[in-house]
Design an enzyme around this catalytic site. Structure first.
Site, PDB file in Angstrom:
ATOM      1  N   GLN A  13       0.961  -1.092   0.080  1.00 19.72           N
ATOM      2  CA  GLN A  13      -0.009  -0.270   0.114  1.00 19.72           C
ATOM      3  C   GLN A  13       0.920   1.281   0.120  1.00 19.72           C
ATOM      4  OE1 GLN A  13      -2.740  -1.241   3.152  1.00 19.72           O
ATOM      5  NE2 GLN A  13      -4.006   0.087   2.443  1.00 19.72           N
ATOM      6  N   GLU A  14       1.967   1.141   0.933  1.00 18.51           N
ATOM      7  CA  GLU A  14       2.788   2.546   0.836  1.00 18.51           C
ATOM      8  C   GLU A  14       3.351   2.688  -0.394  1.00 18.51           C
ATOM      9  OE1 GLU A  14       5.686   1.987   4.006  1.00 18.51           O
ATOM     10  OE2 GLU A  14       6.750   3.664   3.392  1.00 18.51           O
TER      11      GLU A  14
END
Ligand SMILES: *[C@@H]1O[C@H](CO)[C@@H](O)[C@H](O)[C@H]1NC(C)=O
Ligand SMILES: *[C@@H]1O[C@H](CO)[C@@H](O)[C@H](O)[C@H]1NC(C)=O
Ligand SMILES: *[C@@H]1O[C@H](CO)[C@@H](O)[C@H](O)[C@H]1NC(C)=O
Length: 553
Positions: free
Chosen positions: A159-160
């Site tokens: 996600q990051e």
């Protein structure tokens, strides 16, 4: 359309202080809880431009000194693992700092996201939950921000990476759909849809500990084995950046992979550990004393010529001396890439979907920039052969000479002695990771190394807020259209003063221009995609009234 909106809605330019007296400005907060500390970022954006294809024009809020509104605290939130009830006290200074900057009347519509990364990921789930729960309970008591349970999360590395990719491509303007370049197949059951849109940029980031790669995979990929397929699924993210989830032309498929232990410092550490254990073993077997004194050092081709260094634990200290041999260093680093024979993989034998090298573009951050710029002064457009020549020359230069140059201030201001010592190693490591690990051809011409994108530091938090507010334009458009549809008819003439009348005329003119341009765009888009007019553009027009609204008035 875009240019027109800029005229009408007066987009705040980057370097200006944020105009907090502007009632149409919206705000949002993201707290990045990392392993070494937490930072709050304040973002703001003007009203959405009404084009359902555009994301909100989000940028960092700037105070009256034009500095981005950011605050950082140390240590990381994961230090509270055993005292989770302190989590909200810990966060409090960040939020009250942000609260002071955002006009009070805006607080209740300002979304607040608290997203935790590396440090929290390694905690047991129960400890993570306890910290998050404390934040969820206590923050609404003290602050009036738009906040719900889902706004506090531990996000994955994937996600990051996706957020970072979104943030960078947003700043690069790659989500504008005015110049289409790349053909994209959007997943969606049996009927494959194909669009042509702008080419996005891939992102390479080499930190101290890990290296990350993220890029769009425009075509559906075929994977050799079922095991690979499972791995591939975990490394690909598919998401819709459009404001309407039912429409697929803003669906992106992005590959993100993070390699722990492949950052510059971690790689050096792995290399040194290997060197130490090899030497200790050899000394034992052959009864030698290599490295045990400065007079009989271990020769290290990855350090500049004649640089003395020491490695290993205190009781097993070993002496090194650089020989500054770039080519040999590169060769010695190959095993640390952990490559396998499989051509569909990169570092550590991890699956990597094919990259269309001639039609691609990458940005290299952190070590990619430091390695090319700090000492070698070649940041920007990367050229493998000139980089290799410069790195080779640097390695081969006597340490004494390098130190002299450094003392005379010939290197970039943030280059320190540590950079000088390990530049030779890191430049070879970067070269190997890029060309052997990720398999970029040495003739690759589309890597830009950078610290900033268009003079801005881009944090993944920007991508996070863009992604999480992506549905807001639709809401805005909806609200605007309702307002538009009703307000014109409800207000009876006697109530209108000249002020309103002027405003109404202005709006009518603007609306009619917009509708006209929308119409043109629709026709244009029809031509580009060879498909029917998109439902929501039609709907937008209906919502706003109709194109003959000006005539009726
Ligand atoms: C590289 O591979 C070796 C052997 O398979 C493994 O022990 C090591 O952990 C790997 N290195 C990294 C950084 O993953
Ligand atoms: C890779 O291929 C070479 C020769 O093609 C072979 O000698 C080697 O053992 C293979 N390595 C692995 C890890 O499969
Ligand atoms: C890259 O550098 C080499 C050697 O310095 C030079 O010959 C070549 O023209 C450069 N390539 C490009 C695309 O600039």
């Amino acid at each position: 359309m875009h240019r027109l909106c800029c005229l009408v809605w007066m987009v705040v330019t980057d370097v200006e202080a944020t105009d907090i007296s502007n009632p149409d400005l919206n705000y949002g907060l993201v707290v990045d809880c990392g392993s070494s500390g937490s930072r709050v970022f304040v973002y703001c954006w003007p009203q959405h431009n009404g084009n359902p294809h555009d994301l909100l024009d989000i940028r960092q809020m700037r105070d009256q000194h034009r500095k981005p509104v950011v605050m950082k605290i140390k240590p990381g939130i994961s230090e509270l693992a055993t005292t989770p009830e302190k989590a909200s006290d810990y966060i409090y200074p960040l939020l009250s700092f942000a609260a002071q900057h955002i006009p009070k009347s805006k607080h209740q519509e300002t979304p607040l996201y608290i997203l935790c990364t590396a440090g929290m990921r390694v905690l047991p789930e129960s400890q993570q939950e306890a910290i998050l729960e404390d934040l969820r309970t206590d923050i609404p008591v003290h602050f009036n921000f738009l906040f719900s349970d889902s706004h506090v999360e531990v996000i994955s590395g994937k996600q990051e990476g996706v957020y970072a990719w979104i943030g960078i491509n947003f700043v690069l303007g790659r989500f504008n759909h005015d110049e289409a370049v790349v053909e994209v197949q959007v997943p969606g059951g049996d009927q494959q849809e194909t669009f042509v849109r702008k080419r996005t940029a891939g992102v390479l980031d080499m930190g101290g500990v890990s290296t990350q790669i993220a890029y769009e995979v425009p075509k559906t990929v075929s994977v050799a084995s079922p095991q690979q397929e499972e791995v591939a699924k975990n490394l690909l993210a598919e998401f819709n950046l459009g404001c309407d989830a039912h429409r697929t032309e803003h669906v992106y498929r992005v590959y993100v992979s993070t390699f722990l232990g492949f950052g510059g410092n971690a790689a050096r550490q792995r290399y040194e550990e290997n060197l130490v254990s090899k030497t200790v073993l050899q000394n034992k077997l052959l009864g030698k004393h290599q490295g045990e004194s400065a007079e009989s050092p271990i020769l290290d081709p990855c350090l500049p010529a004649d640089l003395p260094d020491e490695v290993g634990p205190p009781e097993q200290r070993l002496h090194l001396r650089g020989t500054g041999d770039f080519a040999l260093c590169r060769l010695l680093l190959q095993p640390f890439l952990n490559r396998t024979n499989d051509t569909q993989t990169s570092l550590n034998g991890i699956y990597q979907p094919p990259i269309n090298y001639p039609n691609s573009q990458f940005y290299g951050f952190s070590e990619f920039y430091y390695c090319t710029e700090d000492v070698l002064r070649m940041g920007g457009d990367y050229n493998a052969s000139s980089y290799a020549i410069a790195a080779k020359t640097y390695c081969a230069t006597q340490w004494k000479t390098l130190k002299e140059r450094f003392d005379r201030g010939l290197y970039a201001s943030h280059a320190d002695v540590h950079r000088l010592k390990y530049q030779c190693f890191k430049s070879a490591w970067m070269y190997e990771v890029f060309h052997s690990g990720f398999s970029f051809p040495t003739g690759y011409e589309n890597l830009k190394t950078a610290l900033l994108v268009y003079d801005k530091e881009v944090q993944w938090t920007l991508g996070a807020i863009l992604y999480r507010t992506r549905f807001m334009p639709l809401r805005d458009i909806q609200q605007e259209s309702l307002k538009g549809a009703h307000s014109h008819w409800r207000h009876s003439f006697p109530l209108m003063n000249t002020h309103y009348l002027f405003l109404a005329c202005f709006l009518v003119v603007v609306l009619s221009i917009m509708l006209y341009v929308l119409r043109l765009r629709r026709i244009h888009r029809r031509a580009v995609f060879n498909r029917g007019a998109s439902a929501s553009v039609q709907w937008l027009e209906e919502g706003l009234g109709s194109q003959d609204l000006p005539v009726t008035l």
